[in-house]
Design an enzyme around this catalytic site. Structure first.
Site, PDB file in Angstrom:
ATOM      1  N   CYS A  42      -9.482  -0.303   7.372  1.00 43.42           N
ATOM      2  CA  CYS A  42     -10.166  -0.767   6.158  1.00 43.42           C
ATOM      3  C   CYS A  42     -11.396  -1.629   6.468  1.00 43.42           C
ATOM      4  O   CYS A  42     -12.485  -1.398   5.934  1.00 43.42           O
ATOM      5  CB  CYS A  42      -9.191  -1.487   5.237  1.00 43.42           C
ATOM      6  SG  CYS A  42      -8.545  -3.061   5.855  1.00 43.42           S
ATOM      7  N   HIS A  51     -12.331   3.158   0.117  1.00 49.09           N
ATOM      8  CA  HIS A  51     -11.655   2.380   1.165  1.00 49.09           C
ATOM      9  C   HIS A  51     -10.885   3.320   2.076  1.00 49.09           C
ATOM     10  O   HIS A  51     -10.691   4.505   1.771  1.00 49.09           O
ATOM     11  CB  HIS A  51     -10.719   1.335   0.540  1.00 49.09           C
ATOM     12  CG  HIS A  51      -9.538   1.919  -0.177  1.00 49.09           C
ATOM     13  ND1 HIS A  51      -8.254   1.427  -0.047  1.00 49.09           N
ATOM     14  CD2 HIS A  51      -9.422   2.962  -1.054  1.00 49.09           C
ATOM     15  CE1 HIS A  51      -7.422   2.113  -0.797  1.00 49.09           C
ATOM     16  NE2 HIS A  51      -8.097   3.061  -1.418  1.00 49.09           N
ATOM     17  N   HIS A  87      -6.423  -6.431   3.102  1.00 46.77           N
ATOM     18  CA  HIS A  87      -7.019  -5.122   2.841  1.00 46.77           C
ATOM     19  C   HIS A  87      -8.362  -5.330   2.153  1.00 46.77           C
ATOM     20  O   HIS A  87      -8.552  -6.317   1.431  1.00 46.77           O
ATOM     21  CB  HIS A  87      -6.114  -4.260   1.958  1.00 46.77           C
ATOM     22  CG  HIS A  87      -6.590  -2.842   1.839  1.00 46.77           C
ATOM     23  ND1 HIS A  87      -6.449  -1.928   2.853  1.00 46.77           N
ATOM     24  CD2 HIS A  87      -7.242  -2.190   0.832  1.00 46.77           C
ATOM     25  CE1 HIS A  87      -6.977  -0.765   2.474  1.00 46.77           C
ATOM     26  NE2 HIS A  87      -7.471  -0.906   1.261  1.00 46.77           N
TER      27      HIS A  87
END
Length: 342
Positions: A258, A318, A306
């Site tokens: 990520c 993402h 994240h």
């Protein structure tokens, strides 16, 4: 510039064995293998899916710790290299000054070993003696200066050696941390794959879209464009990454985790971001979610473990988790902790 230092050993420890299995995984495994015959199959499947989600979250946190430790290894390796080079250069200077002092001492012995007053009485040419005496005085002054320089160089070299020793020790500890986090990630991902494999095929197929794709209400920001030219370039880059695989610890161009995706996308815009999601959330100015614009970084969960990029229309792009390619998801797929404008 030619390096004077000896080469140092680099690279991570190889052959790391996977040994870490989380409590969540063990609980889920027990649920699947030891559930009573009367247990509701749907509840069992849902608990397995929830356990996989938890494992992915834990693996993601471990991945960011892995990235942070790897970044520290790179920094410490640079510090150690610089300290070792400085030590080697300092040793060269010390050696040259010692040679110079030895030459001075030899010259003084040859020309000035006799007592100066006696040498003057015995000299048949006082003028020549006085010239030589003055030269000896100058040589003595040069010797004193060189001695001071030598002492300073020796102190500096000792300091450089101490810094190199510290950096190398920290480097080894950081390499150990990298290996530890690597084991944690691999263990959690291995258990997540095992749990997914235990699900019926249709449940495995539905998991990909249901995981991290909640449909919380998102602000209506469809009319807003990127906040800057660099944000526009980063948005264009992140769109190019759609469909590329999640690869933990990777920052492109063929695969991403990520934070690696965010770092790569902004690098295409000429902007250098930190490696971890926790550091990226502080890489710019924080704005409310209601004011998010394309190119803003959206960090999730309280620990920012994240991160994705807002691209407009209530969507982020993402890298979700292993097995899922870079994709669109609603900005409200998980609890948002911050929005950062680069």
């Amino acid at each position: 510039m030619v390096s004077h230092r000896r080469s140092t050993q680099s690279g991570f420890t190889r052959g790391v064995r996977v040994t870490v299995v989380s409590a969540a995984a063990a609980t889920a495994a027990a649920t699947l293998t030891a559930a009573p015959a009367s247990a509701d199959p749907k509840e069992t499947r849902e608990s397995a899916k929830a356990a996989v989600d938890r494992l992915y979250e834990e693996a993601e946190r471990a991945t960011e710790r892995f990235n942070e430790a790897g970044e520290r290894v790179d920094r410490l390796r640079g510090e150690a290299d610089r300290a070792l080079d400085a030590t080697a250069r300092g040793q060269d200077r010390v050696n040259r000054m010692r040679d110079e002092l030895g030459a001075m001492a030899g010259a003084q012995y040859r020309t000035g070993a006799i007592d100066p007053s006696l040498a003057l009485l015995l000299s048949g040419d006082p003028d020549t003696y006085l010239e030589r005496a003055a030269a000896l005085d100058r040589a003595g002054a040069r010797q004193a200066i060189t001695l001071n320089k030598l002492r300073h160089a020796q102190r500096t070299m000792a300091q450089n050696r101490a810094e190199a020793t510290r950096a190398l020790s920290d480097l080894e500890h950081s390499r150990t941390a990298v290996a530890r986090h690597k084991r944690a990630v691999e263990g959690k991902l291995r258990e997540a794959r095992r749990l997914l494999a235990s699900l019926p095929a249709q449940d495995r197929a539905s998991f990909d879209r249901s995981s991290r794709s909640g449909r919380d209400a998102a602000p209506d920001l469809s009319g807003l464009g990127p906040a800057s030219g660099r944000a526009m370039s980063a948005v264009a880059a992140v769109h190019q990454a759609l469909g590329r695989p999640y690869v933990w610890g990777a920052n492109g161009p063929s695969g991403f985790d990520c934070s690696g995706l965010m770092q790569w996308a902004y690098a295409q815009a000429g902007v250098s971001l930190p490696r971890t999601s926790q550091a990226q959330r502080y890489a710019g100015r924080m704005v409310p979610l209601s004011q998010a614009q394309p190119g803003d970084l959206v960090a999730y969960r309280a620990d920012a473990s994240h991160i994705g990029m807002y691209v407009g229309n209530g969507q982020v792009i993402h890298a979700p988790y292993p097995g899922a390619a870079v994709r669109y998801d609603p900005v409200g797929m998980m609890p948002v902790s911050s929005v950062t404008r680069i």
